[in-house]
Design a protein around this motif. Structure first.
Motif, mmCIF file in Angstrom:
data_model
loop_
_atom_site.group_PDB
_atom_site.id
_atom_site.type_symbol
_atom_site.label_atom_id
_atom_site.label_comp_id
_atom_site.label_asym_id
_atom_site.label_seq_id
_atom_site.Cartn_x
_atom_site.Cartn_y
_atom_site.Cartn_z
ATOM 1 N N PRO A 14 8.602 33.387 91.329
ATOM 2 C CA PRO A 14 7.180 33.332 90.960
ATOM 3 C C PRO A 14 7.023 33.256 89.445
ATOM 4 O O PRO A 14 7.763 33.896 88.695
ATOM 5 C CB PRO A 14 6.623 34.659 91.491
ATOM 6 N N LYS A 15 6.047 32.462 89.012
ATOM 7 C CA LYS A 15 5.780 32.309 87.583
ATOM 8 C C LYS A 15 4.751 33.356 87.153
ATOM 9 O O LYS A 15 3.711 33.502 87.786
ATOM 10 C CB LYS A 15 5.262 30.912 87.275
ATOM 11 N N VAL A 16 5.080 34.066 86.081
ATOM 12 C CA VAL A 16 4.207 35.119 85.561
ATOM 13 C C VAL A 16 3.854 34.794 84.116
ATOM 14 O O VAL A 16 4.742 34.571 83.280
ATOM 15 C CB VAL A 16 4.903 36.500 85.629
ATOM 16 N N ASN A 31 11.315 41.690 80.017
ATOM 17 C CA ASN A 31 12.658 42.210 80.262
ATOM 18 C C ASN A 31 12.717 43.097 81.501
ATOM 19 O O ASN A 31 13.758 43.187 82.146
ATOM 20 C CB ASN A 31 13.175 42.958 79.037
ATOM 21 N N ALA A 32 11.609 43.736 81.833
ATOM 22 C CA ALA A 32 11.568 44.541 83.061
ATOM 23 C C ALA A 32 11.515 43.640 84.297
ATOM 24 O O ALA A 32 12.178 43.912 85.300
ATOM 25 C CB ALA A 32 10.366 45.475 83.036
ATOM 26 N N LEU A 33 10.744 42.570 84.224
ATOM 27 C CA LEU A 33 10.603 41.663 85.373
ATOM 28 C C LEU A 33 11.785 40.708 85.514
ATOM 29 O O LEU A 33 12.160 40.338 86.628
ATOM 30 C CB LEU A 33 9.316 40.842 85.247
ATOM 31 N N ALA A 34 12.326 40.304 84.392
ATOM 32 C CA ALA A 34 13.417 39.319 84.391
ATOM 33 C C ALA A 34 14.391 39.681 83.271
ATOM 34 O O ALA A 34 14.303 39.160 82.163
ATOM 35 C CB ALA A 34 12.854 37.916 84.185
ATOM 36 N N PRO A 35 15.315 40.602 83.544
ATOM 37 C CA PRO A 35 16.254 41.038 82.506
ATOM 38 C C PRO A 35 16.995 39.863 81.868
ATOM 39 O O PRO A 35 17.303 38.873 82.538
ATOM 40 C CB PRO A 35 17.224 41.950 83.270
ATOM 41 N N PRO A 36 17.266 39.968 80.563
ATOM 42 C CA PRO A 36 17.889 38.851 79.833
ATOM 43 C C PRO A 36 19.160 38.303 80.490
ATOM 44 O O PRO A 36 19.320 37.087 80.592
ATOM 45 C CB PRO A 36 18.187 39.442 78.452
ATOM 46 N N LYS A 37 20.053 39.160 80.921
ATOM 47 C CA LYS A 37 21.304 38.679 81.550
ATOM 48 C C LYS A 37 20.990 37.894 82.819
ATOM 49 O O LYS A 37 21.662 36.903 83.123
ATOM 50 C CB LYS A 37 22.238 39.847 81.882
ATOM 51 N N ASN A 41 21.734 33.816 83.602
ATOM 52 C CA ASN A 41 22.474 33.370 84.786
ATOM 53 C C ASN A 41 21.584 32.735 85.854
ATOM 54 O O ASN A 41 22.037 32.488 86.973
ATOM 55 C CB ASN A 41 23.256 34.548 85.383
ATOM 56 N N ASN A 42 20.326 32.498 85.500
ATOM 57 C CA ASN A 42 19.360 31.876 86.424
ATOM 58 C C ASN A 42 19.225 32.624 87.742
ATOM 59 O O ASN A 42 19.114 32.013 88.798
ATOM 60 C CB ASN A 42 19.717 30.411 86.677
ATOM 61 N N ILE A 43 19.235 33.958 87.670
ATOM 62 C CA ILE A 43 19.046 34.757 88.884
ATOM 63 C C ILE A 43 17.874 35.731 88.748
ATOM 64 O O ILE A 43 17.723 36.631 89.562
ATOM 65 C CB ILE A 43 20.337 35.525 89.263
ATOM 66 N N ALA A 44 17.061 35.549 87.725
ATOM 67 C CA ALA A 44 15.916 36.442 87.516
ATOM 68 C C ALA A 44 14.912 36.273 88.645
ATOM 69 O O ALA A 44 14.635 35.152 89.087
ATOM 70 C CB ALA A 44 15.253 36.152 86.172
ATOM 71 N N PRO A 45 14.334 37.384 89.121
ATOM 72 C CA PRO A 45 13.370 37.295 90.226
ATOM 73 C C PRO A 45 12.015 36.737 89.812
ATOM 74 O O PRO A 45 11.215 36.371 90.670
ATOM 75 C CB PRO A 45 13.257 38.736 90.711
ATOM 76 N N TYR A 46 11.744 36.684 88.505
ATOM 77 C CA TYR A 46 10.478 36.139 88.008
ATOM 78 C C TYR A 46 10.747 35.187 86.849
ATOM 79 O O TYR A 46 11.670 35.386 86.072
ATOM 80 C CB TYR A 46 9.542 37.257 87.515
ATOM 81 N N ASP A 47 9.890 34.180 86.726
ATOM 82 C CA ASP A 47 9.942 33.226 85.620
ATOM 83 C C ASP A 47 8.751 33.554 84.721
ATOM 84 O O ASP A 47 7.606 33.249 85.069
ATOM 85 C CB ASP A 47 9.853 31.805 86.173
#
Length: 104
Positions: A14-16, A31-37, A41-47
């Motif tokens: 989902p885009k935020v 960083n809470a929604l989509a941690p830098p690491k 690695n393109n595995i963040a739960p939010y964009d």
């Protein structure tokens, strides 16, 4: 014998849109929604996309509708134009959240 496996289709995260009073405040939520690491690695739960209040004023409803959610962070008194845009966005089904300290 044939074995069929049905896998769910991968959906983009989902885009935020994070609108903050200062850049540092928005980065904390990002960083809470989509941690830098995870982003690396393109595995963040939010964009997440970070902008300031002034940038939100120039965005059209069509541009806002590209986001699943909009979060206002520490914007004590958003300008009237922002509330008008957000009201239209939410009435079209967009998600909205607000965090921070606000006047009584």
């Amino acid at each position: 014998m044939t074995i069929s496996v049905i896998l769910p289709l991968a959906r983009p995260p989902p885009k935020v849109l994070i609108v903050s009073g200062t850049p540092a405040e928005g980065v904390t939520l990002q960083n809470a929604l989509a941690p830098p690491k995870w982003r690396e690695n393109n595995i963040a739960p939010y964009d997440c996309e970070l902008i300031r209040q002034e940038s939100l004023l120039s965005m059209s409803l069509e541009e806002l509708e590209k986001f699943d959610n909009i979060c206002l962070i520490n914007i004590a008194e958003p300008r009237a134009e922002i509330w008008t845009q957000l009201e239209k966005y939410v009435s079209q089904g967009g998600g909205f959240g607000r965090s921070g300290e606000f006047p009584d």
